[in-house]
Enzyme design. Structure first.
Site, short mmCIF file in Angstrom:
data_model
loop_
_atom_site.label_atom_id
_atom_site.label_comp_id
_atom_site.label_asym_id
_atom_site.label_seq_id
_atom_site.Cartn_x
_atom_site.Cartn_y
_atom_site.Cartn_z
N HIS A 30 5.67 4.52 10.17
CA HIS A 30 4.57 4.22 11.43
C HIS A 30 5.65 4.01 12.45
O HIS A 30 6.68 3.23 12.71
CB HIS A 30 4.30 3.00 11.81
CG HIS A 30 2.71 2.58 12.84
ND1 HIS A 30 2.38 3.62 13.56
CD2 HIS A 30 2.77 1.95 13.19
CE1 HIS A 30 1.71 3.07 14.54
NE2 HIS A 30 1.66 1.19 14.31
N ARG A 52 12.24 -8.70 -2.33
CA ARG A 52 12.26 -10.01 -2.19
C ARG A 52 12.90 -11.13 -3.19
O ARG A 52 11.51 -10.76 -3.98
CB ARG A 52 11.93 -11.31 -1.16
CG ARG A 52 12.20 -11.00 0.41
CD ARG A 52 10.88 -11.79 1.32
NE ARG A 52 9.65 -11.21 0.87
CZ ARG A 52 8.48 -12.10 2.03
NH1 ARG A 52 8.18 -12.51 2.41
NH2 ARG A 52 7.30 -10.98 1.21
N SER A 89 1.10 -1.46 -0.10
CA SER A 89 0.06 0.09 -0.25
C SER A 89 0.58 1.14 -0.38
O SER A 89 1.11 2.38 -0.52
CB SER A 89 -0.65 0.02 0.97
OG SER A 89 -1.38 1.23 1.31
N ASP A 130 4.84 -4.61 9.27
CA ASP A 130 5.31 -3.82 10.50
C ASP A 130 5.86 -5.24 11.52
O ASP A 130 6.56 -4.85 11.97
CB ASP A 130 4.17 -3.04 11.80
CG ASP A 130 4.50 -1.62 10.97
OD1 ASP A 130 4.93 -0.52 11.05
OD2 ASP A 130 3.04 -1.41 10.83
N SER A 169 5.97 -8.76 -6.44
CA SER A 169 5.90 -7.63 -6.91
C SER A 169 7.09 -6.67 -7.70
O SER A 169 6.77 -6.27 -7.88
CB SER A 169 6.13 -6.74 -5.29
OG SER A 169 4.24 -6.83 -4.83
P1 NAD Z 1 1.36 -3.72 3.14
O1 NAD Z 1 0.63 -4.84 3.77
O2 NAD Z 1 1.00 -3.29 1.63
O3 NAD Z 1 2.72 -4.08 2.42
C1 NAD Z 1 3.60 -4.39 2.46
C2 NAD Z 1 5.04 -4.84 1.26
O4 NAD Z 1 5.56 -5.74 1.75
C3 NAD Z 1 4.45 -5.75 0.00
O5 NAD Z 1 4.95 -5.22 -0.88
C4 NAD Z 1 5.28 -7.42 0.92
O6 NAD Z 1 5.28 -7.78 -0.52
C5 NAD Z 1 6.72 -7.14 1.37
N1 NAD Z 1 7.00 -7.66 1.96
C6 NAD Z 1 6.41 -8.90 2.83
N2 NAD Z 1 7.45 -8.88 3.64
C7 NAD Z 1 8.26 -8.83 3.56
C8 NAD Z 1 9.46 -9.08 3.70
N3 NAD Z 1 9.88 -10.22 4.62
N4 NAD Z 1 11.28 -8.40 2.85
C9 NAD Z 1 10.49 -7.76 1.96
N5 NAD Z 1 9.51 -7.66 1.43
C10 NAD Z 1 8.36 -7.37 2.45
O7 NAD Z 1 1.98 -2.91 4.05
P2 NAD Z 1 1.78 -1.40 4.03
O8 NAD Z 1 0.00 -0.90 4.90
O9 NAD Z 1 2.09 -0.24 2.58
O10 NAD Z 1 2.63 -0.79 5.37
C11 NAD Z 1 3.90 -0.16 5.21
C12 NAD Z 1 3.78 1.39 6.68
O11 NAD Z 1 3.62 1.83 5.79
C13 NAD Z 1 3.93 0.50 8.23
O12 NAD Z 1 4.86 0.48 9.20
C14 NAD Z 1 3.03 0.65 8.44
O13 NAD Z 1 1.88 0.59 9.76
C15 NAD Z 1 2.67 1.89 7.92
N6 NAD Z 1 1.32 2.98 7.36
C16 NAD Z 1 -0.33 2.42 6.63
C17 NAD Z 1 -1.22 3.27 5.99
C18 NAD Z 1 -1.87 1.87 5.01
O14 NAD Z 1 -2.48 3.07 4.99
N7 NAD Z 1 -2.00 0.83 4.65
C19 NAD Z 1 -0.77 4.45 6.29
C20 NAD Z 1 0.17 5.32 7.17
C21 NAD Z 1 0.94 3.97 7.71
#
Ligand code: NAD
Ligand code: MG
Length: 351
Positions: free
Chosen positions: A117, A57, A36, A92, A62
């Site tokens: 975050h 990875r 996201s 997280d 992706s």
């Molecule tokens: P997400 O789950 O949408 O995406 C995570 C990404 O990380 C994916 O591309 C996944 O393939 C990849 N991933 C997972 N495990 C991995 C690993 N071991 N090594 C490398 N890549 C890996 O996450 P998100 O919602 O975008 O959240 C990311 C950060 O943004 C978090 O800290 C979250 O708290 C923060 N955040 C999210 C939002 C939201 O609306 N989604 C808003 C503000 C802040």
């Protein structure tokens, strides 16, 4: 300099004029994760002229998506090694592991660890060395809106926090990053890792995700237990919630009160506090305390380490609540209505 826990929470708001792109223009940003937030930060930064490498990875589905969006992709370790700013946008719960294996071994003095975050820094699950900057730029929106707003020359409000300023440039660089993803177009509120983390957890537990679902379920159960039909209970306690929330979102509580009937306003004003009374307030304070003293964080970390047994059980119980089955059926009826409307339109076009 590290974050001072005793600071007061008075906010400053920054806009485009406060940011200077020179503080990021010559730097390489490794965006770890392409979910996201990751896809939005990476593409917005690149479109703002910043050198971006996405860290994924090799097995990640992706990888192709990021490449076809025109971005360079490398393993997390390689991306960190070449980067000046490491934007940690993996979930997280996996961040400590990614930090240990891919980030820490490749981090250099003067680099920046950038988060969206504060959980892992605030609760010491990631303990960065003293010679790197630690910043947070957190858009207050899901990633697809961060990207869409940027493409439409609009902004997404965001937060900026500095946990550690080793270089003396952390604040200016953070603002430049916020500008490059479009946040200073809308406004960036200065906060701290502590404030962001604790308010975020409290909000989702007490009000947004936890509080609201409990209110809905208990309202539904009260009506059904008193002999009213599940369908009516669903409409009154869940379906119409969206209309009310939309009004509050658009125009605050006052906008909502203005839009409902006088009867609803009077009844709501007199009975709201009867339902969510001083006990609820005491319970909220308890929830906040568990966030503040780290009890919740420890519980969630241990729960993850144990393979999430309690989490899975709670999820199953929630899925099996009667309101879910009733809702599925009723939403199916609406879908049938919508299909019919769509069919009508098609018929009209044909005719
Ligand atoms: P997400 O789950 O949408 O995406 C995570 C990404 O990380 C994916 O591309 C996944 O393939 C990849 N991933 C997972 N495990 C991995 C690993 N071991 N090594 C490398 N890549 C890996 O996450 P998100 O919602 O975008 O959240 C990311 C950060 O943004 C978090 O800290 C979250 O708290 C923060 N955040 C999210 C939002 C939201 O609306 N989604 C808003 C503000 C802040
Ligand atoms: Mg580096």
């Amino acid at each position: 300099m590290t974050e001072d826990d005793t600071q007061t929470f008075d906010s400053t708001v920054y806009y485009d004029d406060d940011a200077d792109s020179e503080h990021i223009a010559q730097k390489t940003v490794a965006v770890l994760g392409y979910g996201s937030q990751g896809h939005a930060h990476a593409q917005n930064l690149a479109d703002s002229g910043v050198d971006v490498v996405v860290g994924l990875r090799e097995s990640s589905s992706s990888w192709d998506a990021a490449e076809s969006d025109g971005l360079r992709v490398a393993t997390p370790a390689d991306a960190v090694a070449e980067a000046d700013i490491v934007s940690v946008l993996v979930p997280d719960t996996v961040q400590p592991d990614v930090y240990e294996n891919a980030i820490e071994p490749n981090l250099e003095a003067g680099d920046t660890l950038q988060f969206a975050h504060g959980f892992n820094i605030h609760y010491n699950q990631i303990q960065p060395p003293e010679d790197v900057d630690v910043t947070m730029v957190a858009p207050k929106s899901p990633g697809h809106l961060v990207r869409r707003n940027y493409e439409n020359d609009e902004g997404t409000p965001g937060l900026l926090a500095i946990y550690q300023d080793a270089t003396g440039d952390a604040h200016d660089e953070g603002l430049a990053y916020a500008a490059a993803i479009g946040c200073t177009r809308a406004g960036v509120v200065e906060t701290s890792f502590r404030e962001e983390t604790e308010t975020d957890l409290f909000g989702e537990q007490a009000v947004l995700c936890g509080g609201v679902t409990s209110l809905v379920k208990q309202g539904y159960e009260t009506l059904v237990d008193a002999g009213y039909s599940p369908e009516m209970a669903y409409f009154e306690c869940l379906n119409e919630l969206k209309l009310i929330v939309d009004l509050m979102y658009e125009d605050g509580l006052g906008g909502m009160w203005d839009s409902v009937s006088d009867t609803a306003e009077y009844g709501g004003l007199t009975q709201g506090d009867v339902v969510v009374d001083e006990h609820a307030r005491e319970n909220m304070e308890e929830v906040l305390e568990k966030v503040q003293d780290g009890t919740f964080a420890r519980e969630w970390i241990v729960e993850n380490q144990a393979g999430r047994p309690n989490y899975e059980q709670l999820r199953t119980a929630e899925k099996n609540h009667e309101i879910e089955a009733v809702g599925e059926e009723l939403r199916g009826l609406f879908a049938w209505q919508e299909d019919e409307e769509a069919d009508d339109e098609k018929t009209e076009v044909k005719a």
